[in-house]
Design a protein around this motif. Structure first.
Motif, PDB file in Angstrom:
ATOM      1  N   THR A   1       0.721  -0.925  -0.136  1.00 32.84           N
ATOM      2  CA  THR A   1      -0.127   0.026  -0.249  1.00 32.84           C
ATOM      3  C   THR A   1       0.605   1.278   0.098  1.00 32.84           C
ATOM      4  OG1 THR A   1      -1.325  -1.332   1.114  1.00 32.84           O
ATOM      5  CG2 THR A   1      -2.004   0.630   1.899  1.00 32.84           C
ATOM      6  N   VAL A   2       1.997   1.372   0.800  1.00 35.13           N
ATOM      7  CA  VAL A   2       2.763   2.753   0.768  1.00 35.13           C
ATOM      8  C   VAL A   2       3.148   2.719  -0.103  1.00 35.13           C
ATOM      9  CG1 VAL A   2       4.855   3.260   2.166  1.00 35.13           C
ATOM     10  CG2 VAL A   2       3.213   2.492   3.622  1.00 35.13           C
ATOM     11  N   GLN A   3       4.239   1.472  -0.777  1.00 37.79           N
ATOM     12  CA  GLN A   3       5.154   1.483  -2.736  1.00 37.79           C
ATOM     13  C   GLN A   3       4.191   2.114  -3.363  1.00 37.79           C
ATOM     14  OE1 GLN A   3       7.859   1.247  -2.257  1.00 37.79           O
ATOM     15  NE2 GLN A   3       8.066   1.061  -0.375  1.00 37.79           N
ATOM     16  N   TYR A   4       3.244   1.605  -2.905  1.00 37.19           N
ATOM     17  CA  TYR A   4       1.928   1.869  -4.554  1.00 37.19           C
ATOM     18  C   TYR A   4       1.517   3.768  -4.568  1.00 37.19           C
ATOM     19  CZ  TYR A   4       0.677  -2.055  -6.618  1.00 37.19           C
ATOM     20  OH  TYR A   4       1.226  -3.620  -7.948  1.00 37.19           O
ATOM     21  N   ALA A   5       1.298   3.915  -3.269  1.00 38.73           N
ATOM     22  CA  ALA A   5       0.969   5.452  -2.266  1.00 38.73           C
ATOM     23  C   ALA A   5       2.132   6.348  -3.217  1.00 38.73           C
ATOM     24  CB  ALA A   5       0.651   5.736  -1.229  1.00 38.73           C
ATOM     25  N   LYS A   6       2.921   5.927  -2.965  1.00 41.72           N
ATOM     26  CA  LYS A   6       4.209   6.411  -3.885  1.00 41.72           C
ATOM     27  C   LYS A   6       4.777   6.136  -5.131  1.00 41.72           C
ATOM     28  CE  LYS A   6       7.969   5.583   0.549  1.00 41.72           C
ATOM     29  NZ  LYS A   6       7.651   6.622   0.976  1.00 41.72           N
ATOM     30  N   SER A   7       4.275   5.295  -5.991  1.00 42.63           N
ATOM     31  CA  SER A   7       4.256   5.159  -7.089  1.00 42.63           C
ATOM     32  C   SER A   7       3.335   5.437  -8.089  1.00 42.63           C
ATOM     33  CB  SER A   7       5.032   3.373  -7.736  1.00 42.63           C
ATOM     34  OG  SER A   7       3.990   3.029  -7.704  1.00 42.63           O
TER      35      SER A   7
END
Length: 228
Positions: A163-169
């Motif tokens: 979830t955090v990585q998708y928010a970044k990308s």
């Protein structure tokens, strides 16, 4: 009119989330692995059914293609499908837990991204767990520290990190993970604990209906952001 997809929504928190979003006027696609149960739940609610097994690439692709053909966009995606994985701790069980609780998020998100990008206010909510929080499971004052659910906890830690990585990308889309609160569902029946699913669903709906200035890349419960 907001278009929403909820995975694993034929019962429990997913079902109640669908019910509440429908009451707010959203168009809701109820995703379920079992066609008979999914169609029955959708008919009860007045939702639209799509067969969706988060562990099957063809099923996921087909479900999102159907939504895309009918709607042209997706405004809300709720990753609700999951398993407790409270049996044996071995390789096959670990593969099944991670395939459902973490890899399934990747499958569905990747298939949904083109439709989410067509939305003017896209929100993605991952039903995760504070059992996937290092802070919680190492804190003697938290109940998570006394719950030996290794595969569930580890796969939910992965779900939150995704979830955090998708928010970044994907900065144009809000991604937030949720600890929904201990809820009385099929998953917790063996423990005899939890509040009514409709109470936890209210927290899901809050994150699913965030405005454009809402948070992204967080793990939250009903009281706000959780450390993890």
């Amino acid at each position: 009119m907001t278009i929403a997809l909820i995975t694993g929504a034929n019962k429990g928190i997913g079902y109640e989330t669908a019910k509440q979003l429908l009451a707010l006027g959203h168009v809701v696609y109820l995703g379920a692995r079992d066609i008979e149960r999914g169609e029955k739940a959708a008919a009860e609610l007045g939702a639209r059914f799509v067969q969706l097994d988060v562990t099957d690439d063809a099923s996921v692709t087909g479900a999102l293609a159907a939504i895309g053909s009918a709607e042209g966009r997706l405004d809300v995606l709720v990753h609700n499908a999951g398993i407790l994985a409270n049996g044996a701790v071995d390789g096959p069980a670990a593969l099944h837990a991670f395939d459902t609780n973490a890899v399934g998020i990747v499958r569905v998100t990747e298939a949904a991204l083109p439709l989410l990008r067509e939305s003017s206010n896209p929100n993605v909510v991952t039903i995760s767990s504070s059992l996937g929080s290092f802070w919680a499971v190492t804190n003697p004052g938290r109940p998570e520290s006394q719950m030996p659910l290794a595969l569930y906890a580890a796969s939910k830690a992965a779900a939150t990190m995704l979830t955090v990585q998708y928010a970044k990308s994907q900065p144009g889309i809000r991604f937030n993970a949720l600890e929904p609160g201990t809820t009385a569902t099929d998953m917790t029946a063996a423990f005899g604990i939890g509040r009514a699913p409709e109470e936890s669903a209210r927290v899901v709906v809050r994150l699913a209906t965030l405005d454009a200035d809402g948070p992204t890349g967080t793990l939250q419960d009903e009281n706000g952001t959780l450390p993890w």
